[in-house]
Design a protein around this motif. Structure first.
Motif, PDB file in Angstrom:
ATOM      1  N   GLY A   1       0.774  -1.235   0.000  1.00 48.02           N
ATOM      2  CA  GLY A   1       0.000   0.000   0.000  1.00 48.02           C
ATOM      3  C   GLY A   1       0.807   1.288   0.000  1.00 48.02           C
ATOM      4  O   GLY A   1       0.249   2.373   0.147  1.00 48.02           O
ATOM      5  N   TYR A   2       2.111   1.179  -0.154  1.00 45.73           N
ATOM      6  CA  TYR A   2       2.927   2.392  -0.239  1.00 45.73           C
ATOM      7  C   TYR A   2       2.973   2.904  -1.676  1.00 45.73           C
ATOM      8  O   TYR A   2       2.829   2.127  -2.637  1.00 45.73           O
ATOM      9  CB  TYR A   2       4.371   2.092   0.182  1.00 45.73           C
ATOM     10  CG  TYR A   2       4.625   2.148   1.672  1.00 45.73           C
ATOM     11  CD1 TYR A   2       5.355   3.191   2.241  1.00 45.73           C
ATOM     12  CD2 TYR A   2       4.133   1.148   2.514  1.00 45.73           C
ATOM     13  CE1 TYR A   2       5.597   3.229   3.604  1.00 45.73           C
ATOM     14  CE2 TYR A   2       4.364   1.188   3.879  1.00 45.73           C
ATOM     15  CZ  TYR A   2       5.109   2.231   4.416  1.00 45.73           C
ATOM     16  OH  TYR A   2       5.341   2.278   5.767  1.00 45.73           O
ATOM     17  N   ALA A   3       3.163   4.209  -1.820  1.00 42.70           N
ATOM     18  CA  ALA A   3       3.579   4.773  -3.109  1.00 42.70           C
ATOM     19  C   ALA A   3       5.106   4.798  -3.091  1.00 42.70           C
ATOM     20  O   ALA A   3       5.715   5.061  -2.055  1.00 42.70           O
ATOM     21  CB  ALA A   3       3.024   6.174  -3.286  1.00 42.70           C
ATOM     22  N   VAL A   4       5.714   4.496  -4.225  1.00 47.98           N
ATOM     23  CA  VAL A   4       7.160   4.292  -4.273  1.00 47.98           C
ATOM     24  C   VAL A   4       7.838   5.245  -5.246  1.00 47.98           C
ATOM     25  O   VAL A   4       7.446   5.337  -6.414  1.00 47.98           O
ATOM     26  CB  VAL A   4       7.495   2.835  -4.675  1.00 47.98           C
ATOM     27  CG1 VAL A   4       9.002   2.650  -4.831  1.00 47.98           C
ATOM     28  CG2 VAL A   4       6.932   1.843  -3.651  1.00 47.98           C
ATOM     29  N   ILE A   5       8.830   5.968  -4.743  1.00 48.14           N
ATOM     30  CA  ILE A   5       9.749   6.695  -5.622  1.00 48.14           C
ATOM     31  C   ILE A   5      10.982   5.797  -5.760  1.00 48.14           C
ATOM     32  O   ILE A   5      11.638   5.478  -4.767  1.00 48.14           O
ATOM     33  CB  ILE A   5      10.139   8.059  -5.032  1.00 48.14           C
ATOM     34  CG1 ILE A   5       8.896   8.935  -4.860  1.00 48.14           C
ATOM     35  CG2 ILE A   5      11.166   8.754  -5.929  1.00 48.14           C
ATOM     36  CD1 ILE A   5       9.176  10.236  -4.112  1.00 48.14           C
ATOM     37  N   PHE A   6      11.235   5.363  -6.995  1.00 58.19           N
ATOM     38  CA  PHE A   6      12.302   4.382  -7.229  1.00 58.19           C
ATOM     39  C   PHE A   6      13.470   5.083  -7.916  1.00 58.19           C
ATOM     40  O   PHE A   6      13.482   5.270  -9.132  1.00 58.19           O
ATOM     41  CB  PHE A   6      11.767   3.234  -8.087  1.00 58.19           C
ATOM     42  CG  PHE A   6      12.695   2.052  -8.189  1.00 58.19           C
ATOM     43  CD1 PHE A   6      12.979   1.278  -7.075  1.00 58.19           C
ATOM     44  CD2 PHE A   6      13.279   1.722  -9.403  1.00 58.19           C
ATOM     45  CE1 PHE A   6      13.834   0.182  -7.170  1.00 58.19           C
ATOM     46  CE2 PHE A   6      14.141   0.626  -9.505  1.00 58.19           C
ATOM     47  CZ  PHE A   6      14.408  -0.136  -8.387  1.00 58.19           C
ATOM     48  N   LEU A   7      14.443   5.509  -7.100  1.00 55.54           N
ATOM     49  CA  LEU A   7      15.629   6.201  -7.627  1.00 55.54           C
ATOM     50  C   LEU A   7      16.690   5.132  -7.883  1.00 55.54           C
ATOM     51  O   LEU A   7      17.282   4.596  -6.944  1.00 55.54           O
ATOM     52  CB  LEU A   7      16.132   7.227  -6.603  1.00 55.54           C
ATOM     53  CG  LEU A   7      17.370   8.050  -6.991  1.00 55.54           C
ATOM     54  CD1 LEU A   7      17.091   8.952  -8.193  1.00 55.54           C
ATOM     55  CD2 LEU A   7      17.869   8.872  -5.799  1.00 55.54           C
ATOM     56  N   HIS A   8      16.905   4.815  -9.146  1.00 55.70           N
ATOM     57  CA  HIS A   8      17.707   3.631  -9.462  1.00 55.70           C
ATOM     58  C   HIS A   8      18.792   3.914 -10.512  1.00 55.70           C
ATOM     59  O   HIS A   8      18.668   4.831 -11.322  1.00 55.70           O
ATOM     60  CB  HIS A   8      16.797   2.532 -10.004  1.00 55.70           C
ATOM     61  CG  HIS A   8      16.342   2.804 -11.417  1.00 55.70           C
ATOM     62  ND1 HIS A   8      15.521   3.862 -11.730  1.00 55.70           N
ATOM     63  CD2 HIS A   8      16.631   2.182 -12.587  1.00 55.70           C
ATOM     64  CE1 HIS A   8      15.303   3.874 -13.027  1.00 55.70           C
ATOM     65  NE2 HIS A   8      15.965   2.880 -13.586  1.00 55.70           N
ATOM     66  N   ARG A   9      19.806   3.105 -10.483  1.00 54.19           N
ATOM     67  CA  ARG A   9      20.850   3.138 -11.513  1.00 54.19           C
ATOM     68  C   ARG A   9      20.226   2.733 -12.848  1.00 54.19           C
ATOM     69  O   ARG A   9      19.602   1.684 -12.951  1.00 54.19           O
ATOM     70  CB  ARG A   9      21.967   2.145 -11.163  1.00 54.19           C
ATOM     71  CG  ARG A   9      22.901   1.810 -12.317  1.00 54.19           C
ATOM     72  CD  ARG A   9      23.847   2.954 -12.631  1.00 54.19           C
ATOM     73  NE  ARG A   9      24.861   2.515 -13.590  1.00 54.19           N
ATOM     74  CZ  ARG A   9      25.994   1.919 -13.246  1.00 54.19           C
ATOM     75  NH1 ARG A   9      26.245   1.660 -11.970  1.00 54.19           N
ATOM     76  NH2 ARG A   9      26.881   1.584 -14.171  1.00 54.19           N
ATOM     77  N   GLU A  10      20.392   3.619 -13.846  1.00 46.72           N
ATOM     78  CA  GLU A  10      19.797   3.333 -15.146  1.00 46.72           C
ATOM     79  C   GLU A  10      20.252   1.955 -15.646  1.00 46.72           C
ATOM     80  O   GLU A  10      21.431   1.598 -15.539  1.00 46.72           O
ATOM     81  CB  GLU A  10      20.180   4.418 -16.151  1.00 46.72           C
ATOM     82  CG  GLU A  10      19.449   4.273 -17.472  1.00 46.72           C
ATOM     83  CD  GLU A  10      19.557   5.535 -18.320  1.00 46.72           C
ATOM     84  OE1 GLU A  10      20.570   6.230 -18.222  1.00 46.72           O
ATOM     85  OE2 GLU A  10      18.597   5.808 -19.080  1.00 46.72           O
TER      86      GLU A  10
END
Lengths: 344, 344
Positions: B108-117
């Protein structure tokens, strides 16, 4: 600021007295350099398996009579620790190698694709490194997952080419990660390809590190900051021996060898390409600049005065998705056919 | 052999006099260290766009009332050249981050996914980094390309979850490559998340380099071997300031912050986790060993005596494909709910 020029090593290590400092590039490896490399670094455990697969693939194509090209692709890593957390890498998504492999296959070659694991692969390259996720090619239709009709036509064509290569046993895919795995694999594959004499072609597009950390210097565990005063890290790397000359002289003499030279400074590109030819005595260097590598490349040939031929795409061709490998591969093949003819 | 211990910097640079050498790890960054970092290194050009997207995403979920987690994932690079050919990288396929993001979404969380391209992404991770090519999931049926029936059922389930996350605007995917892009992005996202106060959760799983090459030291072009006597390369890196403390103190005070500690030597894992808590005063460190990271992890909490809780999968669970994130995420969420309750 201390270490303002961090990349310059200011004291000449004693070990390098043998080096010819008149050439403004890596010293030519003394023959002992490569031997010493293979003696002091450990072969990957899977090397025998790799030799077996390669040998079977080559025997198969001795029967089919196909020419066989080794395409190397992607960047090598240099682990900075034995349990690797940190490593030095070379920029390369493997686009040149994966794309070239497709054109070789479509030109009737059998391809050994020695590539950095998880770098681009022939055919799947069209989908795998897109930033929009793989699932974006899918669609749910009547409760069933399907290829999105938008993509299905082009995907079918690529899929059929891929299946053809698989069904005809035309593509042998072999992975590497570290520069050490790459070098041991290159040696083994080259010695197997030697049986094909002039019908073997080397197309060395991998971005191989010029430097490595000898296993004798590798720390066992993750580098801890308290190892360094002030939390600084100094990595001190040895030059990788230049195996290209050994490839030409003794691993696969008779094969045609094409190497790549990638630079970012156009003023030195041709000089470096010519140096490579003079030093290793192979047949062809393909030069390119990081900034323009998808638009223009240059052939520098061994013969005589090292004739130079540029191949360029127009902006219109680029905009229409024409790939420069469609210019490179047919011309490399011409050179290879000429090479075979001359050595009949 | 010279440089037998290549990783040790034997002279203390003058710049580091301010450093507390009593802590056997990186010095705590002086507040000026981070400010100085952002003043002397250039922000990525896309940073304003990233801020805008993040701000809209967070405003949207202030309305939905959902808790928002920032999941960072994958390794950062340290370019060794300005036109990058060579860079130092941190080992990480992004498995922990991509897998955890899925469990957060399903909780149930909203996720900001800051990831290595090009590292693993939630949902597509199940298919993208398989060594067997993406096209191996396809089949030609009656002259039409289809998902291979072998895979279609499981792929449909994953596709539906992926579509749900997209349709409900639950997943914001933001890429980085270099440690510099990561640090500027983390700062911007943190300041936006600050609006959510205790409802914001930081889950910092990215493998962020401890070292970097300041832009002032970056050579413009590919490092040439003639720059080094004997073709050796010496890379001299500065420590990355420790931004975690700034995150706790001023970027997003009120948010719950979870960091990771990856080691290869189990004898120092807990010590390092405790050091991190003492130094940065955040709420939770999740420790893991490179060798066993998919089988067992340890929670080390800030409260009191830093209670330690291990979570382990049995070999049977592992064999059945149970993911350790199915143990990690529910327990992180418990901690977050407690955090919210305490700060009401």
């Amino acid at each position: 600021m201390p270490n303002a020029a961090p990349i310059i090593h200011t004291s000449a290590p004693e070990t390098d007295q043998a080096i010819d400092r008149t050439v403004p590039d890596f010293p030519v490896a003394q023959s002992s350099d490569e031997d010493n490399y293979f003696q002091t670094n450990t072969a990957p455990q899977y090397l025998d398996e790799l030799r077996k697969e390669t040998s079977e693939f080559i025997r198969f194509h001795q029967a089919t009579g196909k020419k066989v090209v080794l395409v190397t692709s992607g960047g090598t890593t240099v682990p900075l620790e034995n349990n690797t957390v940190r490593f030095i890498d070379n920029f390369s998504a493997g686009t040149r190698g994966a794309t070239s492999a497709e054109y070789f296959l479509e030109s009737g070659y059998a391809v050994i694709f020695l590539h950095r694991e998880f770098s681009l692969l022939p055919y799947s390259r069209h989908y795998s490194h897109t930033t929009n996720c793989f699932l974006d090619y899918m669609a749910e239709i009547d409760g069933k997952i399907e290829i999105n009709p938008k993509y299905s036509k082009s995907m079918l064509e690529i899929y059929q080419k891929y299946q053809h290569a698989r069904d005809q046993n035309l593509l042998l895919v072999l992975p590497f990660t570290t520069v050490n795995q790459y070098l041991f694999s290159l040696k083994v594959i080259s010695k197997e390809l030697h049986q094909l004499q002039t019908k073997a072609l080397f197309y060395l597009a991998a971005a191989v590190s010029d430097f490595f950390l000898p296993m004798s210097k590798l720390p066992e565990h993750k580098i801890q900051a308290q190892d360094h005063n002030g939390g600084k890290l100094v990595v001190n790397l040895d030059p990788v021996p230049k195996f290209l000359r050994r490839l030409v002289d003794s691993w696969a003499p008779g094969a045609m060898i094409t190497s790549f030279k990638l630079e970012t400074d156009e003023n030195i590109l041709l000089k470096k390409a010519n140096q490579a030819l003079d030093r290793y005595c192979h047949q062809l260097v393909i030069g390119n600049l990081l900034q323009t590598r998808k638009k223009e490349i240059v052939f520098v040939k061994k013969e005589g005065e090292h004739p130079v031929v540029w191949y360029r795409l127009t902006d219109e061709e680029l905009a229409n998705g024409v790939e420069i490998e469609s210019l490179i591969i047919p011309n490399v093949i011409k050179e290879h056919e000429e090479w075979i003819r001359l050595h009949k």
